[in-house]
Design a protein around this motif. Structure first.
Motif, PDB file in Angstrom:
ATOM      1  N   SER A   1       0.834  -1.208   0.000  1.00 52.31           N
ATOM      2  CA  SER A   1       0.000   0.000   0.000  1.00 52.31           C
ATOM      3  C   SER A   1       0.869   1.257   0.000  1.00 52.31           C
ATOM      4  O   SER A   1       0.450   2.302  -0.483  1.00 52.31           O
ATOM      5  CB  SER A   1      -0.935  -0.005   1.212  1.00 52.31           C
ATOM      6  OG  SER A   1      -0.201   0.255   2.391  1.00 52.31           O
TER       7      SER A   1
ATOM      8  N   VAL B   1      -1.032   6.824  -3.875  1.00 52.55           N
ATOM      9  CA  VAL B   1      -1.180   6.718  -2.422  1.00 52.55           C
ATOM     10  C   VAL B   1      -0.091   7.558  -1.764  1.00 52.55           C
ATOM     11  O   VAL B   1       1.098   7.317  -1.977  1.00 52.55           O
ATOM     12  CB  VAL B   1      -1.080   5.256  -1.953  1.00 52.55           C
ATOM     13  CG1 VAL B   1      -1.090   5.185  -0.430  1.00 52.55           C
ATOM     14  CG2 VAL B   1      -2.232   4.450  -2.525  1.00 52.55           C
TER      15      VAL B   1
ATOM     16  N   GLU C   1     -11.450  -3.239   2.642  1.00 57.37           N
ATOM     17  CA  GLU C   1     -11.961  -1.911   2.289  1.00 57.37           C
ATOM     18  C   GLU C   1     -12.460  -1.146   3.514  1.00 57.37           C
ATOM     19  O   GLU C   1     -12.050   0.005   3.721  1.00 57.37           O
ATOM     20  CB  GLU C   1     -13.050  -2.027   1.228  1.00 57.37           C
ATOM     21  CG  GLU C   1     -13.493  -0.646   0.764  1.00 57.37           C
ATOM     22  CD  GLU C   1     -14.453  -0.718  -0.408  1.00 57.37           C
ATOM     23  OE1 GLU C   1     -14.497  -1.767  -1.080  1.00 57.37           O
ATOM     24  OE2 GLU C   1     -15.159   0.277  -0.631  1.00 57.37           O
TER      25      GLU C   1
ATOM     26  N   CYS D   1     -10.005   1.933   4.045  1.00 56.01           N
ATOM     27  CA  CYS D   1     -10.403   3.045   3.178  1.00 56.01           C
ATOM     28  C   CYS D   1     -10.151   4.404   3.826  1.00 56.01           C
ATOM     29  O   CYS D   1      -9.867   5.376   3.127  1.00 56.01           O
ATOM     30  CB  CYS D   1     -11.871   2.899   2.782  1.00 56.01           C
ATOM     31  SG  CYS D   1     -13.005   3.007   4.151  1.00 56.01           S
TER      32      CYS D   1
ATOM     33  N   LEU E   1      -5.904   5.097   4.067  1.00 55.55           N
ATOM     34  CA  LEU E   1      -5.066   5.374   2.904  1.00 55.55           C
ATOM     35  C   LEU E   1      -5.347   6.795   2.437  1.00 55.55           C
ATOM     36  O   LEU E   1      -6.497   7.168   2.206  1.00 55.55           O
ATOM     37  CB  LEU E   1      -5.379   4.392   1.764  1.00 55.55           C
ATOM     38  CG  LEU E   1      -5.119   2.918   2.037  1.00 55.55           C
ATOM     39  CD1 LEU E   1      -5.437   2.095   0.790  1.00 55.55           C
ATOM     40  CD2 LEU E   1      -3.674   2.687   2.452  1.00 55.55           C
TER      41      LEU E   1
ATOM     42  N   LEU F   1      -4.860   9.498  -0.422  1.00 52.57           N
ATOM     43  CA  LEU F   1      -4.496   9.588  -1.832  1.00 52.57           C
ATOM     44  C   LEU F   1      -3.938  10.964  -2.154  1.00 52.57           C
ATOM     45  O   LEU F   1      -4.225  11.941  -1.456  1.00 52.57           O
ATOM     46  CB  LEU F   1      -5.723   9.316  -2.708  1.00 52.57           C
ATOM     47  CG  LEU F   1      -6.448   7.989  -2.482  1.00 52.57           C
ATOM     48  CD1 LEU F   1      -7.477   7.773  -3.583  1.00 52.57           C
ATOM     49  CD2 LEU F   1      -5.472   6.832  -2.456  1.00 52.57           C
TER      50      LEU F   1
ATOM     51  N   THR G   1     -10.626   6.336  -7.021  1.00 55.18           N
ATOM     52  CA  THR G   1     -11.181   6.334  -5.662  1.00 55.18           C
ATOM     53  C   THR G   1     -10.365   5.414  -4.771  1.00 55.18           C
ATOM     54  O   THR G   1      -9.546   4.616  -5.253  1.00 55.18           O
ATOM     55  CB  THR G   1     -12.628   5.831  -5.672  1.00 55.18           C
ATOM     56  OG1 THR G   1     -12.611   4.458  -6.105  1.00 55.18           O
ATOM     57  CG2 THR G   1     -13.492   6.660  -6.623  1.00 55.18           C
ATOM     58  N   VAL G   2     -10.623   5.528  -3.479  1.00 52.92           N
ATOM     59  CA  VAL G   2      -9.918   4.650  -2.533  1.00 52.92           C
ATOM     60  C   VAL G   2     -10.294   3.196  -2.788  1.00 52.92           C
ATOM     61  O   VAL G   2      -9.452   2.288  -2.685  1.00 52.92           O
ATOM     62  CB  VAL G   2     -10.267   5.062  -1.088  1.00 52.92           C
ATOM     63  CG1 VAL G   2      -9.640   4.094  -0.092  1.00 52.92           C
ATOM     64  CG2 VAL G   2      -9.781   6.460  -0.805  1.00 52.92           C
TER      65      VAL G   2
END
Lengths: 744, 341
Positions: free
Chosen positions: B256, B262, B300, B304, B307, B309, B319-320
């Motif tokens: 990730s 990210v 998720e 969500c 993370l 962005l 989108t996440v």
């Protein structure tokens, strides 16, 4: 590897060695057992290495076969020097030719070159696969299978006489039974704990086996082994009957007016060294008659197994009582026949340095008729040296004929029956009748090869017409060696005496054989099975025909009326024998690498490789050491089956996700609702067992495999047959799966 | 029927270091399903988010619900609060809400001559923080200590909140005027972030047909005591996590941080949160061990809000959820357990 495995490996080697010994009478020289023994040791070492690396029997077999193909070239060449593709080509060619050479050569076969393929391959696989089974299998008898198959193969491929019934039969059986029993006890002990009566059971087993072995040994030593199946008997021998014989072309060896093409009357044909003057040098012994000509053939002697034209190594088992002679023959360019001149029963044969390198591979020899032939022809420089025992001798009237009469030949000679009955009248025994008939033939006959123009009516040939109305049954009776020998052999056969025609020459003092020295004679088989020469002067004179002889007319054989020839009937012209073109084509094809065979083998290998790889993969998954790996393998087996059936299951998914992907595809075909639940249940079960805290039981894994097998079959239930068949050969599951389509 | 669950207990005790037994897992699943069914009376067709919220409760975490107005965020929170036989409170966050309105205040008692602490609404088992992003950052921060440490310090005195303790916060993603976006540190305190979403067609029609029911949350009766919740939480902690699953989570975290778009990847606290919730999720499924599928399902909601962005992602329409999908694709799940040599 545990200590008892050492015994297993030793016994695998021992049984392989016993099987290998079966070739003792087949090969000559130490090469076969050195190569076979090393191959067996190599096989065992490879099996140990692969098994210790957790490889299965399939892997061992694969490694052995790949290794075998790589080393077969150097084995055949007899050197470790590699010559790139040529070495590989030697191996490939040897693998296609070695077996036919092994089966199509008179023993003993020189243990070198392509024939070594057989002991190497069989020993390698027997010891290697046997060792792998001994190390991996939990069944007592399974490791016995490869050595036993090898024993059977050796017996099928080897010569008629077994090397040792005691060793190959009783010895092998005893060792095999003892080993099987020991393994059985050991396996039982591992499964159910130590048997308190183990010692007694072992002693009892050994005693039983020893008793059986002793009884078998006694039976084997008292009763001769019966005839057994041999692959060499089912292999088609060289088709010698298609060749034109020297008898057919006998007039090429006689003086002919105005016809010089092909005539070798005055020509030097070959030079013979080492043979006594007066020895009968044979070109061809002709033992079958089809109504138009005498021919050489295979399988004409019911008392022998080796009565075939087979390849010849440097030596041959050909016992004879005659004095051994070392004889050299140097053919000249004028001798263009495929028939190889020999004297007596050959014991060794080798082409000299001036000969073609591959001359020996073209040579075929029939020990029953003592006739050698090249499958192409003798060429200038194809000089050869052979040792032989001088056989034969002249037939005496006091001798008794053999009972081994060729009934077909007897029937073929029926057209001479009037002469036989008339000329043999009054004879008290067969041999007297023979000499009586011979004397009558000589008495009525005249000798002519049609040399003079006015003699041209006396045509060549020895068909029924020429020998019947045109010779024995007609007047005048005019012919040369061809007709006299042919007719005399048929008359003898009709008298119930086995006979054959031989074309050859009596070696002159100088040793130089010219065309005019070639003659035809008749050999008679006597009671002891040997063949004796009927003295030519008993049935053939040299008195020429009277010039201006009347037209041929039927001879009268009182009290029988011979059939009257129809007016103006000409003797049937005999078609010249020509070699079939296919022979040449085959010869050309065999001179190079058998690419068609290689391509076919590669194709078969390619087609079989994918199912084989899948089988190996399945076996490895099923036999994984970790039980959880068996669960994982079972699930992968299901996913791979779906991929092979064309279901798109991306990689990098969890098992439930894969189950949903498979079910979705089934859903597209309209039958996925029921499957989805079952697949998800299986996926969940696999995950729960694999990632659970406890180690799952092997029995549970086996049950899971059974469930997966059921579901695996179900996957294909509604797939078209074509797709199901393709799934077997589809490489889809062997390729890395596509990633799931979920990129940013 | 639902109350039968209250009368049952796990057949064996739950001691630290023990692994969940199959019987305990089945007991856990039955209880979990009873509670989910009970909550399902209030929220029609929302089984997944209901199970997520219960998972969050039993994992001793806090839930952030972000969705449009009228989708049932508050209803979900109330249904969860109602299904547990314990105290619950609702705080309507407004710009003028003070921290003491949440945590409580110390006042002087003239009769006794002492200062007494009057606990705020946070001192309940389940606290509904409605429209949390409308409160000032100062008030939002007041929640930090209690959410993370389970106690409140007022005037130098520490006051523990009851157990179980769960904050269910809601926020509206569209009306941003006059709101204060929750900082990353605050977001990280929430174990999960989810949304309720519109009901499906069948559920919508059923909802309309039963429009005479003014408050569907009232249909949800308490069926689990706080003691039961505590016991289930203890059992969930005993679910076995194989080393290969731990490695998978670690690989996801590392991946990730390398993903395109990210800016801030998964932290160690995020990994811990993921492992906690997958254990509860596995127990809710009646299993004694976590499987990779659990990680993928819960990635998720757990990841969500953790993370972050970069701005380019917004411009690119990434989108996440897209990023998490790519993350799960890039790291293959384990197929076999880690060898225990």
């Amino acid at each position: 590897m545990q200590s008892f495995h050492v015994w297993d490996l030793l016994l695998v080697f021992g049984l392989t060695a016993i099987a290998l010994v079966g070739w003792e009478s087949t090969f000559r020289g130490p090469g076969w057992w050195i190569a076979g023994g090393l191959a067996a040791l190599t096989g065992i070492v490879v099996a140990m290495a692969v098994v210790s690396a957790r490889g299965g029997v399939e892997i061992v077999t694969l490694v052995l076969l790949v290794g075998y193909y790589l080393v077969s070239g150097p084995i055949v060449d007899g050197t470790l020097r590699l010559d790139g593709l040529r070495t590989l080509e030697s191996g490939v060619r040897a693998n296609s030719e070695g077996w036919s050479i092994l089966l199509g050569t008179h023993p003993p076969i020189d243990a070198s070159g392509a024939v070594l393929i057989a002991p190497v391959l069989l020993s390698l696989t027997s010891a290697g696969v046997g060792a792998a089974l001994a190390l991996r299998s939990r069944r007592a008898a399974t490791p016995l299978v490869p050595p036993t198959l090898m024993l059977g193969a050796v017996l099928l491929l080897a010569q008629p006489e077994p090397v040792s019934v005691l060793l190959q039969g009783v010895g092998y059986g005893t060792l095999a039974m003892l080993w099987m029993r020991l393994r059985g006890l050991r396996i039982d002990e591992a499964a159910h704990g130590r048997d308190p009566a183990r010692g007694w059971r072992l002693v009892g087993s050994v005693a039983l086996v020893v008793v059986v072995a002793l009884v078998a040994g006694l039976l084997a030593s008292t009763s001769p082994p019966g005839e057994r199946l041999l692959l060499s008997r089912s292999l088609a021998p060289y088709q010698v009957q298609k060749l034109s014989t020297p008898l057919d072309e006998f007039r090429d060896y006689t003086r002919q007016q105005g016809r010089t093409e092909g005539n070798v009357f005055e020509s030097k044909l070959f030079v013979v060294e080492g043979a006594p003057a007066g020895a009968r040098l044979r070109l061809a012994a002709l033992d079958t008659y089809d109504g138009s000509s005498w021919q050489a053939d295979n399988d004409t002697d019911p008392t022998r197994q080796d009565d075939r034209f087979l390849r010849l190594s440097s030596t041959i088992e050909n016992p004879s009582s005659g004095k051994e002679r070392k004889i050299t023959v140097r053919p000249t360019p004028r001798y263009t026949q495929p028939w190889v001149p020999t004297i007596g029963a050959l014991r060794s044969f080798q082409f000299l340095g001036s000969a073609r390198p591959d001359a020996q591979s073209h040579l075929r020899y029939n020990p029953a008729t003592q006739t050698a032939v090249m499958d192409d022809r003798l060429e200038k420089g194809d000089a050869y040296l052979f040792t032989s025992g001088l056989t034969g001798g002249l037939l005496k009237q006091r001798m008794s004929p053999s009972d081994e009469l060729d009934t077909d030949l007897y029937d073929r000679a029926a057209f001479l029956q009037p002469a036989v009955e008339s000329w043999a009248a009054g004879a008290k025994y067969p041999m007297q009748a023979l000499f009586q008939v011979a004397a009558r033939l000589k008495e009525v006959g005249r000798y002519s090869s049609g040399t003079e123009p006015w003699e041209s009516v006396y045509r060549p040939g020895h068909g029924e017409q020429r020998l019947g109305d045109g010779f024995v049954l007609g007047v005048p009776t005019v012919g040369d060696d061809e007709q006299y020998a042919s007719a005399m052999a048929l008359l003898a056969t009709r008298l119930g005496i086995p006979a054959r025609v031989v074309v050859g020459a009596v070696v002159p003092k100088s040793g130089t054989v010219r065309g005019k020295d070639v003659q035809a004679w008749v050999e008679i088989r006597i009671e002891n099975g040997s063949w004796r020469t009927l003295p030519t002067e008993t049935f053939m004179g040299r008195k020429p025909p009277d010039r201006g002889s009347p037209e041929p007319e039927p001879r009268s054989f009182p009290p029988f009326e011979p059939p009257a020839p129809e007016p103006g009937e000409e003797p049937e012209a005999e078609e010249p024998q020509v070699d079939e073109p296919s022979e040449d084509a085959e010869a050309d094809a065999s001179s190079g690498v058998p690419w068609r065979l290689v391509l076919l083998a590669l194709l078969v290998l390619l087609v079989a490789a994918i199912p084989l790889a899948k089988l190996v993969r399945r076996r490895r998954r099923l036999a994984a050491r970790a039980v959880t790996a068996r669960y994982a393998g079972a699930w992968r087996e299901l996913v791979d089956r779906a991929r092979d059936l064309g279901t798109p299951v991306p990689g990098g998914l969890t098992r439930p996700a894969e189950a949903r992907a498979m079910a979705a595809s089934d859903g597209d075909r309209g039958d996925g609702d029921g499957d989805a639940g079952a697949l998800l249940t299986l996926a969940g079960e696999a995950d729960a067992r694999i990632f659970g805290a406890d180690e799952p039981a092997p029995a549970d894994a086996a049950a899971f495999w059974a469930l997966v097998r059921d579901r695996r079959s179900g996957l294909a239930a509604d797939v078209p047959l074509r797709r199901r068949v393709w799934a077997v050969f589809s490489p889809a599951s062997l390729r890395p799966p596509p990633p799931p389509d979920d990129s940013v | 029927m639902l109350r039968n669950f209250l009368n049952r207990r796990a057949t064996t005790g739950s001691l630290p270091g023990m692994t969940l037994s199959t019987e305990q897992a089945h007991w856990f699943r039955a209880g979990f399903n009873d509670m989910a069914d009970n909550m399902g009376q209030a929220l029609l067709g929302k089984e997944h988010v209901i199970r997520l919220s219960l998972t969050c409760l039993l994992s001793e975490g806090h839930l952030l619900l972000e969705d449009l107005p009228g989708t049932g965020k508050t209803m979900l929170a109330r249904a969860l609060a109602n299904t547990v036989e314990g105290s619950h409170a609702r705080i309507q966050f407004t710009p003028d809400l003070l921290p003491t309105d949440v945590t409580g205040v110390t006042v002087y008692d003239q009769q006794k001559g002492t200062f007494e602490f009057h606990p705020g609404p946070i001192f309940h088992d389940i606290v509904l923080a409605d429209e949390i992003n409308r409160a000032s950052p100062k008030t939002q921060s007041a929640l930090l200590e209690v959410m993370e440490e389970g106690h409140v310090t007022v005037d130098g005195v520490t006051h523990d909140v009851p157990r179980p303790f769960m904050v269910i916060a809601t926020q509206n993603p569209v009306e941003q005027a006059g709101t204060y976006r929750l900082p990353e540190a605050q977001l990280d305190r929430f174990l999960m972030k989810s949304s309720v979403g519109y009901p499906d067609a069948a559920s919508t029609e059923e909802l309309l047909l039963s429009s005479h029911i003014r408050d569907r949350a009232e249909l949800v009766k308490p069926i689990a005591t706080t003691a039961t919740i505590a016991e289930m939480s203890a059992l969930a902690a005993q679910v076995h996590v194989d080393r290969s699953i731990v490695t998978y989570v670690r690989q996801l975290a590392e991946a990730s941080r390398e993903l395109q778009h990210v800016r801030m990847g998964l932290s160690a606290r995020g990994c811990l949160a993921l492992v906690r919730v997958v254990k509860t999720w596995a127990a809710a499924d009646g299993r004694t061990a976590v499987v990779p599928e659990d990680v993928n399902i819960l990635a998720e909601p757990v990841l969500c809000h953790r993370l972050l962005l970069d701005p380019q992602a917004q411009f690119s329409g990434v989108t996440v959820a897209d990023v998490i999908g790519q993350l799960l694709t890039s790291v293959p799940p384990p197929v076999d357990r880690a060898r225990r040599d």
